[in-house]
Design an enzyme around this catalytic site. Structure first.
Site, PDB file in Angstrom:
ATOM      1  N   GLU A 433     -46.305   6.022  27.383  1.00  0.00           N
ATOM      2  CA  GLU A 433     -47.027   5.029  26.584  1.00  0.00           C
ATOM      3  C   GLU A 433     -48.515   5.031  26.869  1.00  0.00           C
ATOM      4  OE1 GLU A 433     -45.493   1.084  27.427  1.00  0.00           O
ATOM      5  OE2 GLU A 433     -45.298   1.513  29.541  1.00  0.00           O
ATOM      6  N   CYS A 504     -38.801   3.653  22.043  1.00  0.00           N
ATOM      7  CA  CYS A 504     -38.422   2.244  22.081  1.00  0.00           C
ATOM      8  C   CYS A 504     -39.527   1.311  21.585  1.00  0.00           C
ATOM      9  CB  CYS A 504     -37.978   1.837  23.476  1.00  0.00           C
ATOM     10  SG  CYS A 504     -39.253   2.046  24.716  1.00  0.00           S
TER      11      CYS A 504
HETATM   12  C1  PEP Z   1     -44.188  -0.027  24.137  1.00  0.00           C
HETATM   13  O1  PEP Z   1     -45.275  -0.115  24.698  1.00  0.00           O
HETATM   14  O2  PEP Z   1     -44.000   0.616  23.090  1.00  0.00           O
HETATM   15  C2  PEP Z   1     -43.013  -0.707  24.706  1.00  0.00           C
HETATM   16  C3  PEP Z   1     -41.809  -0.542  24.195  1.00  0.00           C
HETATM   17  O3  PEP Z   1     -43.208  -1.562  25.752  1.00  0.00           O
HETATM   18  P1  PEP Z   1     -43.806  -3.046  25.610  1.00  0.00           P
HETATM   19  O4  PEP Z   1     -43.810  -3.388  24.153  1.00  0.00           O
HETATM   20  O5  PEP Z   1     -42.940  -3.930  26.408  1.00  0.00           O
HETATM   21  O6  PEP Z   1     -45.178  -2.893  26.187  1.00  0.00           O
HETATM   22 MG    MG Z   2     -45.413  -0.859  26.712  1.00  0.00          MG
END
Ligand code: PEP
Ligand code: MG
Length: 573
Positions: A433, A504
């Site tokens: 990410e 995700c």
């Molecule tokens: C993302 O960054 O895409 C992720 C799934 O994590 P979060 O939204 O919890 O930062």
């Molecule tokens: Mg994230």
């Protein structure tokens, strides 16, 4: 009637009176010296605030007893005991005399000290008292500052919550059955308020910009989370339209029932795993209801955002409950991802100049290895109850991953040393990410057992755009070629290294994006449970060749505008 436009953050529509929520954290606590002769008057102010808080809590206790029973009412009994505690009152009085500071600042400093000592206790029961202390103190503080103090869990009638911004910690304990819709001035589609609203099935429009200032407290509002519109004081026509939209949605849900039991695959039978993202253990019910293939992302930090830091036992119980409920299906538990908008004052991760680029997620865990190891031991102990995987958030370098794995090994030894069984071959993967992780995904694939692409943050960091800032929301677009190239690079490097890769981020929940991602080679998507039917349905009607055709066409495009136009045309959106 007034129509305001924002970001369609969580689907569905709702109509109810507005509830204007002003978050406690925006209170500034005045701090000033007082004369010795003012001590008694300051203490009298304190007693008056306590008396009013007691009246409030007694009313809440009676209501809880009537609506929810003894157990819920007992929470307020505990608060009443705290408000009556002679030791605390004595403490306030002596601090007023010794520091000669105003009562608000004395109350605040005593709260801090109490919370610190409770949070460091080993006993989970004692740790849980932290949220009670917060609650009681804020109530007293509200009266001292002459502010009405309400939290989202105090709401007892159907409302549309309207706020400048909602923090994840505001939302975890909120009355989900009473909050029919959410509208905020700030926030974007992938801000945590939006993610939670979707997870809880509450329609939401975020990022509307300033509008609360001139709002009447007795207004009625319609939240239209499909179109991203908030209607204030709707006329007859708007009310009828909202009702019709709600009925249509119910019909659609019924149609999705037909595919509930089917395995997710493309039309020509290529199996796609559709996993679920969860924030709190209670969401498992929806995960089972929508028949997910597993949990692809358990955002464990939400266990920490309810007002206290959970100890090993409490975490272990929460993970075990989730793992056992999934009956052998995979459960990927992401280690603590605090920082950014998930502020946790109890752990010191606050007051940063640049929180999104700061002491967040794995960076925090690697510097406070006790908290990290406690969590890892709890996850490892739960691992024997099913198919558990561990995932590290926000990895930017291979050194971080190696260090995290080293600490995980230490935690494994510690568990064994204490006679606890742990799974020997537990998989440990990473969120991809941060652009550096995507760009070096070939290197990271040698030390990670799997990748999960987090497009919410990957887009934020690639485009240098705060994902929760409505003014620059147009830049937070995963269809930007820069983001798409990083996604493709990560998928290809995972394939070369023969490790699993999923996605995700919120992008996976958009049916058109799901086709594109499958065309790019993904075979695992993780989305909030309510989004599963729409994604499954579109995949069941698309062949792998069609998906690959979409991916090939899109990867040649030069802007997200072009990609969006192509997708809108191709899928008649
Ligand atoms: C993302 O960054 O895409 C992720 C799934 O994590 P979060 O939204 O919890 O930062
Ligand atoms: Mg994230």
């Amino acid at each position: 009637m007034r129509e305001l436009h924002g970001i369609a953050a969580s689907p569905g529509t709702a109509c109810a009176p507005v509830f204007i929520f002003r978050d406690d954290f925006s209170w500034s606590i005045p701090s000033y010296p007082i004369a010795e002769s003012d001590v008694d008057a300051e203490y009298a102010r304190y007693q008056e605030a306590v008396a009013r808080a007691k009246e409030e809590v007694t009313a809440l206790r009676d209501k809880a007893l009537q609506d929810a029973g003894e157990e819920q009412a007992a929470i307020f009994d505990a608060h009443l005991l705290m408000l009556d505690d002679p030791e605390v009152n004595e403490n306030i009085k002596s601090e007023l005399s010794s520091t000669l500071m105003n009562v608000e600042s004395v109350v605040f400093s005593i709260e801090r000290k109490t919370v610190e000592s409770l949070a460091s206790a080993q006993d989970p029961y004692i740790q849980e008292r932290v949220s009670d202390v917060h609650d009681v103190t804020r109530r007293i503080m509200g009266h001292l500052l002459n502010r009405e103090r309400k939290t989202l869990s105090d709401i007892t009638s159907d409302v549309i919550v309207v706020a400048r911004n909602l923090l994840p910690s505001d939302m975890v304990g909120m009355s989900r059955d009473r909050i029919k819709g959410i509208a905020t001035e700030a926030g974007g589609r992938t801000s945590h308020a939006a993610i939670l609203a979707r997870a809880f099935g509450i329609p939401a429009v975020l990022g509307i910009g300033h509008f609360i200032g001139d709002l009447q407290t007795d207004s009625v509002a319609i939240v239209d989370g499909d179109r991203g519109v908030l209607i204030l004081d709707p006329d007859e026509k708007a009310l009828k339209q909202e009702k019709a939209a709600r009925m249509l949605r119910q019909e659609k849900q019924k149609a999705f029932e037909a595919i509930r039991g089917m395995e997710a695959s493309t039309k020509d039978g290529v199996r796609i795993q559709i996993m679920a993202n969860i924030e709190v253990p209670e969401e498992v019910e929806a995960v089972l209801q929508y028949n997910a293939d597993g949990i692809g992302l358990f955002r464990s930090e939400f266990l920490f955002l309810g007002g206290h830091v959970p100890g090993e036992e409490e975490q272990f119980r929460a993970y075990k409950q989730v793992v056992e409920s999934m009956k052998g299906k995979p459960v990927t538990i992401r280690t603590l991802d605090i920082g950014g908008d998930k502020v946790l004052p109890e752990l010191g991760a606050q007051d940063e100049k640049n929180p999104l680029l700061g002491w967040r997620a794995i960076r925090f865990c690697l510097s406070d290895t006790e908290i990290f190891k406690t969590q890892l031991r709890a996850i490892l102990r739960a691992s024997v109850f099913g198919d558990v995987r561990i995932m590290f958030p926000m990895i930017s370098t291979v050194e971080e991953l190696v260090k995290a794995r080293g600490i995980m090994e230490e935690a494994q030894w510690e568990c064994r040393g204490l006679g606890c069984e742990v799974k020997p071959d537990i998989k440990a993967g990473i969120m991809v990410e941060v652009p550096s992780a995507a760009l070096c995904s070939d290197v990271l694939s040698r030390s990670a057992d799997f990748f999960s692409i987090g497009t919410n943050d990957l887009t934020q960091y690639t485009m240098a755009v705060d994902r929760g800032n409505e003014k620059v929301a147009y830049l937070h677009d995963p269809f930007n070629p820069a983001v798409l190239r990083l996604i493709k690079m990560t998928i290809d490097n995972a394939a070369k290294a023969n490790i699993e890769v999923g996605l995700c981020g919120e992008m996976a929940a958009d049916p058109a994006s799901a086709i594109l991602l499958v065309g790019l080679g993904l075979r695992e998507l993780s989305v909030s449970a309510v989004s599963i039917p729409a994604v499954k349905s579109v995949l069941l009607s698309t062949t792998i060749e069609e998906a690959q055709g979409v991916a090939q066409a899109v990867m040649k495009m030069t802007s997200s505008t072009q990609v969006r136009a192509y997708i809108a045309n191709r899928f008649q959106l």
